[in-house]
Structure formats: structure tokens, C-alpha cells
Design a protein around this motif. Structure first.
Motif, PDB file in Angstrom:
ATOM      1  N   ARG A 199      16.622  -2.310  41.170  1.00 10.51           N
ATOM      2  CA  ARG A 199      16.337  -3.715  41.464  1.00 10.51           C
ATOM      3  C   ARG A 199      16.113  -4.539  40.205  1.00 10.51           C
ATOM      4  O   ARG A 199      16.150  -5.776  40.255  1.00 10.51           O
ATOM      5  N   ARG A 201      18.013  -4.996  37.937  1.00 16.12           N
ATOM      6  CA  ARG A 201      19.271  -5.603  37.508  1.00 16.12           C
ATOM      7  C   ARG A 201      19.821  -6.527  38.586  1.00 16.12           C
ATOM      8  O   ARG A 201      19.698  -6.256  39.781  1.00 16.12           O
ATOM      9  N   ASP A 202      20.457  -7.619  38.172  1.00 18.37           N
ATOM     10  CA  ASP A 202      21.102  -8.537  39.103  1.00 18.37           C
ATOM     11  C   ASP A 202      22.523  -8.043  39.366  1.00 18.37           C
ATOM     12  O   ASP A 202      23.488  -8.502  38.757  1.00 18.37           O
ATOM     13  N   TRP A 203      22.655  -7.084  40.294  1.00 23.43           N
ATOM     14  CA  TRP A 203      23.966  -6.498  40.568  1.00 23.43           C
ATOM     15  C   TRP A 203      24.948  -7.533  41.112  1.00 23.43           C
ATOM     16  O   TRP A 203      26.106  -7.576  40.704  1.00 23.43           O
ATOM     17  N   ARG A 204      24.476  -8.364  42.031  1.00 24.10           N
ATOM     18  CA  ARG A 204      25.370  -9.374  42.610  1.00 24.10           C
ATOM     19  C   ARG A 204      25.861 -10.331  41.537  1.00 24.10           C
ATOM     20  O   ARG A 204      27.028 -10.729  41.525  1.00 24.10           O
ATOM     21  N   GLY A 205      24.956 -10.720  40.640  1.00 23.27           N
ATOM     22  CA  GLY A 205      25.349 -11.633  39.574  1.00 23.27           C
ATOM     23  C   GLY A 205      26.387 -11.041  38.646  1.00 23.27           C
ATOM     24  O   GLY A 205      27.140 -11.769  37.997  1.00 23.27           O
TER      25      GLY A 205
END
Length: 277
Positions: A199, A201-205
Motif C-alpha cells: 500500500r 506505493r501508488d500502483w494505480r498512478g
């Protein structure tokens, strides 16, 4: 080089291993089933001083039973050799890992010390009996909060892997952390600590599909590469230094000639698309 190690899993491997090192977590690395070395090369990049990296694979040895022999003949007998693996690995590292050329079942004899590993990757036989044994080996060698990654847990042609993985979840205490289309990641330790790392990290971004699933009383994450979201419109493009680790890994792991060929193919595809438009 030939092999099966996709973008999301490259990224998760590096993210988890890098975060372990940053937190001061030490421990050995182990891979059961290496093929020609794509994932082993990445794992070797994260090996720290004083740590050991063990790779176990049959390579070009005979399989221990008829079923395993048939599996190898169907999938990779013609291309898999220890010499090819070692040549590929040494193209990126100065020293080989500890290589055990044998069925992964030999690791049940304790030659890898208990509680010594921080990360184990299982991608050897797809037969249930073999995978179930490999999972038990991983459980024994993993340290308190170590991570195991299991390949092909949901592929239609590998039902034995699925059976062994979910048996481990429901009967052996393996806690799901995250899943990609190709690999299952779990721990027998603190699952919340592992999920906090994800969490962070901003994976979606960064262009990944990221969602959560309630599974057997556990919250786990589903992560996959979503090319359609690779350039988010809600945020400015990342600076070069902030680009996805997975992209850097892909460029580092693939031979330069393969990288150049991939770029030429991409430019040609874009040109054809523009011409059709």
C-alpha cells in the motif's frame, strides 16, 4: 531471453525485496525452478552481503518420475540446460548462485537451513504432489515474515498448482498477501506488514490495476499491469528518475539487442497505426 516473468511480477519482486532491505530485513533467497534465468537474474540483483541465493532445478537431468518427465518433455526439455542458465546469469552477475541440480524434493533434507530465507520463488513442477512438497519446503526455510511467490496458481493447464496453493491457504496457514494473473504471494508471518509495504506505493498512478479481495477471512490485493492506464490523465507524467522500477528491470534484464528490437517493433507498430488512421 526466453521465459515467463511478466511486468507486474517483476515489479512486485523488486518492490518487496527492496523494501525488505530498506527495513534492515536480512535473509537468504531461494528459487525452485529457474528455467533460463529471467527471475533468478532479478533476484540476484537484490542479494545483499552475507546472504545466500540458492537455485534448485533439474535443468537437463532426468526427472524423478514418469509424470514429471512427460511434463518436461511437453514444456521445455529441448531448451532447458544448466549451461544456458549459467551463461544467462553470468551475463548480469559476476558469480553464480548456489545451484542444486536435482529434483526440488531433495530440499526437504534440510540442506537449506530452517528460518533462513526472506523470499522464496516456486516455479518448478506443476504436478500437485511436487508443488505441495515445495510449499512445505518454503514454509520450513522462510524466516518469520518471509514471502513465498508461487507461479501458475490459476492457469488452466496447471490445476495441480492451484490445488496445492489453496490447500496451503486453508490447511497449512499460508496467508494471502497479493495475486497477479500469474503468481500468488503469501506469508506464514505478519501479513499486515507485507500488505502495508504494497500500500505504500501508488500502483494505480503507475499504470497498474490494483484492487482488494476478501479471501478466507483475509484481505489480499490483486495487481496487474494495465497498459491502458500507463499514462494517467489525472497526474503529470513521472520524471525519468521516478519511472516504474519494472521498466528499468525490463531494460536491465533483457539483452541490449532484444531491447533494441523491441523498440523498433514498437515504433513500427505505431507507424502502422498512424498510417491506418
Amino acid at each position: 531471453m526466453p521465459g515467463w516473468f511478466w511486468k507486474a511480477d517483476q515489479e512486485i519482486f523488486s518492490w518487496m525485496l527492496t523494501r525488505q532491505t530498506a527495513a534492515g530485513t536480512t535473509g537468504d533467497l531461494m528459487e525452485l525452478g529457474a528455467y533460463l534465468g529471467r527471475s533468478a537474474i532479478l533476484l540476484g540483483r537484490h542479494l545483499q552481503p552475507g546472504e545466500t541465493f540458492t537455485v534448485c532445478d533439474l535443468f537437463d537431468s532426468d526427472a524423478p518420475d514418469d509424470e514429471n518427465s512427460a511434463e518436461m518433455a511437453m514444456s521445455y526439455r529441448k531448451t532447458l540446460t544448466r549451461r544456458a542458465f549459467e551463461a544467462n546469469y553470468l551475463a548480469f552477475h559476476s558469480e553464480l548462485p548456489t545451484v542444486i541440480q536435482a529434483p526440488t524434493s531433495v530440499l526437504a533434507d534440510g540442506r537449506v537451513p530452517a528460518d533462513s530465507c526472506r523470499f522464496v520463488h516456486i516455479d518448478a513442477s506443476h504436478l500437485y504432489e511436487h508443488v505441495a512438497g515445495d510449499i512445505k519446503v518454503a514454509r520450513d526455510v522462510l524466516a518469520k515474515d518471509g514471502i513465498v511467490a508461487l507461479d501458475d496458481y490459476r492457469s488452466p493447464h496447471t490445476p495441480g498448482v492451484a490445488a496445492a496453493v489453496w490447500e496451503a491457504v486453508f490447511e497449512l496457514g499460508l496467508k494471502p498477501v497479493c495475486m497477479t494473473p500469474e503468481k500468488f504471494y503469501g506469508t506464514w508471518g505478519d501479513e499486515e506488514a507485507a500488505k502495508r509495504e504494497l500500500r505504500a506505493r501508488d500502483w494505480r498512478g503507475d499504470g497498474y490495476w490494483f484492487d482488494e479481495e476478501q479471501l478466507a477471512g483475509h484481505t489480499c490485493y490483486r495487481i496487474s499491469w494495465d497498459g491502458a492506464q500507463s499514462t494517467p490523465t489525472a497526474a503529470p507524467a513521472a520524471a525519468p528518475a521516478q519511472r516504474s522500477t519494472a521498466r528499468r528491470i525490463a531494460l536491465d534484464v533483457l539483452p541490449p539487442i532484444a531491447t533494441r528490437a523491441a523498440r523498433r517493433a514498437l515504433r513500427a507498430a505505431r507507424a502502422r497505426g498512424a498510417a491506418r488512421a
